[in-house]
Design a protein around this motif. Sequence first.
Motif, PDB file in Angstrom:
ATOM      1  N   GLN A   1      43.271  44.086  50.662  1.00  0.00           N
ATOM      2  CA  GLN A   1      42.170  44.111  49.700  1.00  0.00           C
ATOM      3  C   GLN A   1      42.380  45.218  48.676  1.00  0.00           C
ATOM      4  N   ILE A   2      42.957  46.334  49.117  1.00  0.00           N
ATOM      5  CA  ILE A   2      43.294  47.402  48.176  1.00  0.00           C
ATOM      6  C   ILE A   2      44.340  46.895  47.191  1.00  0.00           C
ATOM      7  N   ASP A   3      45.361  46.208  47.693  1.00  0.00           N
ATOM      8  CA  ASP A   3      46.382  45.625  46.810  1.00  0.00           C
ATOM      9  C   ASP A   3      45.743  44.677  45.799  1.00  0.00           C
ATOM     10  N   THR A   4      44.823  43.850  46.272  1.00  0.00           N
ATOM     11  CA  THR A   4      44.151  42.894  45.397  1.00  0.00           C
ATOM     12  C   THR A   4      43.369  43.615  44.312  1.00  0.00           C
ATOM     13  N   LEU A   5      42.642  44.647  44.678  1.00  0.00           N
ATOM     14  CA  LEU A   5      41.876  45.412  43.700  1.00  0.00           C
ATOM     15  C   LEU A   5      42.794  46.081  42.681  1.00  0.00           C
ATOM     16  N   GLU A   6      43.907  46.617  43.134  1.00  0.00           N
ATOM     17  CA  GLU A   6      44.859  47.258  42.215  1.00  0.00           C
ATOM     18  C   GLU A   6      45.415  46.261  41.203  1.00  0.00           C
TER      19      GLU A   6
ATOM     20  N   ALA B   1      44.465  34.969  48.917  1.00  0.00           N
ATOM     21  CA  ALA B   1      43.856  35.664  47.780  1.00  0.00           C
ATOM     22  C   ALA B   1      42.349  35.444  47.768  1.00  0.00           C
ATOM     23  N   THR B   2      41.929  34.240  48.083  1.00  0.00           N
ATOM     24  CA  THR B   2      40.500  33.927  48.119  1.00  0.00           C
ATOM     25  C   THR B   2      39.779  34.783  49.152  1.00  0.00           C
ATOM     26  N   ARG B   3      40.362  34.935  50.330  1.00  0.00           N
ATOM     27  CA  ARG B   3      39.730  35.751  51.374  1.00  0.00           C
ATOM     28  C   ARG B   3      39.642  37.218  50.950  1.00  0.00           C
ATOM     29  N   ALA B   4      40.680  37.734  50.322  1.00  0.00           N
ATOM     30  CA  ALA B   4      40.655  39.124  49.851  1.00  0.00           C
ATOM     31  C   ALA B   4      39.584  39.304  48.781  1.00  0.00           C
ATOM     32  N   VAL B   5      39.492  38.355  47.868  1.00  0.00           N
ATOM     33  CA  VAL B   5      38.496  38.432  46.805  1.00  0.00           C
ATOM     34  C   VAL B   5      37.088  38.276  47.378  1.00  0.00           C
ATOM     35  N   ASP B   6      36.921  37.420  48.379  1.00  0.00           N
ATOM     36  CA  ASP B   6      35.603  37.254  49.013  1.00  0.00           C
ATOM     37  C   ASP B   6      35.036  38.598  49.446  1.00  0.00           C
ATOM     38  N   ARG B   7      35.833  39.386  50.098  1.00  0.00           N
ATOM     39  CA  ARG B   7      35.393  40.700  50.576  1.00  0.00           C
ATOM     40  C   ARG B   7      35.063  41.622  49.410  1.00  0.00           C
ATOM     41  N   LEU B   8      35.899  41.624  48.378  1.00  0.00           N
ATOM     42  CA  LEU B   8      35.643  42.468  47.210  1.00  0.00           C
ATOM     43  C   LEU B   8      34.351  42.058  46.508  1.00  0.00           C
ATOM     44  N   VAL B   9      34.105  40.764  46.426  1.00  0.00           N
ATOM     45  CA  VAL B   9      32.860  40.268  45.815  1.00  0.00           C
ATOM     46  C   VAL B   9      31.668  40.683  46.663  1.00  0.00           C
ATOM     47  N   ARG B  10      31.791  40.536  47.958  1.00  0.00           N
ATOM     48  CA  ARG B  10      30.685  40.844  48.871  1.00  0.00           C
ATOM     49  C   ARG B  10      30.244  42.306  48.773  1.00  0.00           C
ATOM     50  N   ILE B  11      31.186  43.225  48.530  1.00  0.00           N
ATOM     51  CA  ILE B  11      30.810  44.640  48.451  1.00  0.00           C
ATOM     52  C   ILE B  11      30.692  45.137  47.011  1.00  0.00           C
TER      53      ILE B  11
ATOM     54  N   LEU C   1      32.804  44.932  44.331  1.00  0.00           N
ATOM     55  CA  LEU C   1      33.954  45.464  43.597  1.00  0.00           C
ATOM     56  C   LEU C   1      34.592  44.428  42.681  1.00  0.00           C
ATOM     57  N   ALA C   2      34.225  43.163  42.847  1.00  0.00           N
ATOM     58  CA  ALA C   2      34.763  42.081  42.017  1.00  0.00           C
ATOM     59  C   ALA C   2      33.678  41.033  41.819  1.00  0.00           C
ATOM     60  N   GLU C   3      33.904  40.180  40.821  1.00  0.00           N
ATOM     61  CA  GLU C   3      32.975  39.071  40.585  1.00  0.00           C
ATOM     62  C   GLU C   3      33.754  37.852  40.152  1.00  0.00           C
ATOM     63  N   ARG C   4      33.202  36.691  40.497  1.00  0.00           N
ATOM     64  CA  ARG C   4      33.803  35.409  40.116  1.00  0.00           C
ATOM     65  C   ARG C   4      32.965  34.783  39.011  1.00  0.00           C
ATOM     66  N   THR C   5      33.640  34.097  38.102  1.00  0.00           N
ATOM     67  CA  THR C   5      32.968  33.315  37.074  1.00  0.00           C
ATOM     68  C   THR C   5      33.741  32.017  36.891  1.00  0.00           C
ATOM     69  N   HIS C   6      33.067  31.020  36.333  1.00  0.00           N
ATOM     70  CA  HIS C   6      33.753  29.774  35.989  1.00  0.00           C
ATOM     71  C   HIS C   6      34.189  29.856  34.538  1.00  0.00           C
ATOM     72  N   CYS C   7      35.351  29.322  34.276  1.00  0.00           N
ATOM     73  CA  CYS C   7      35.891  29.294  32.923  1.00  0.00           C
ATOM     74  C   CYS C   7      34.973  28.434  32.045  1.00  0.00           C
ATOM     75  N   SER C   8      34.661  28.917  30.863  1.00  0.00           N
ATOM     76  CA  SER C   8      33.709  28.203  30.007  1.00  0.00           C
ATOM     77  C   SER C   8      34.226  26.846  29.529  1.00  0.00           C
TER      78      SER C   8
ATOM     79  N   THR D   1      34.609  44.584  38.911  1.00  0.00           N
ATOM     80  CA  THR D   1      33.381  45.118  38.335  1.00  0.00           C
ATOM     81  C   THR D   1      33.633  46.568  37.914  1.00  0.00           C
ATOM     82  N   ASP D   2      32.662  47.167  37.250  1.00  0.00           N
ATOM     83  CA  ASP D   2      32.797  48.583  36.902  1.00  0.00           C
ATOM     84  C   ASP D   2      32.994  49.418  38.160  1.00  0.00           C
TER      85      ASP D   2
END
Length: 87
Positions: A16-21, A45-55, A57-64, A75-76
Amino acid sequence: RDHWCGTGDDALEPGQIDTLEVLVQFDSWRMSDLADALRVDPSTATRAVDRLVRIGLAERTHCSDDKRVVRVSATDSGRRRASALAD
């Protein structure tokens, strides 16, 4: 390890640290491109991002222009955490 990964609810695994970096290198990533950059299977990658979103540190959006495409960004708070890890 606690110094680098944190403790309690906001603790991160090394993957997850690698993913955030990697996330902080660009404003946002397509999930498939993030998986390629991390050299992992998209489900990993999805599982790593899931954890980052949950705490928060990251956010998901759909492409417009294509709602099937999911983009992820730090996130900030995620950018501050990545900066602290780099220091």
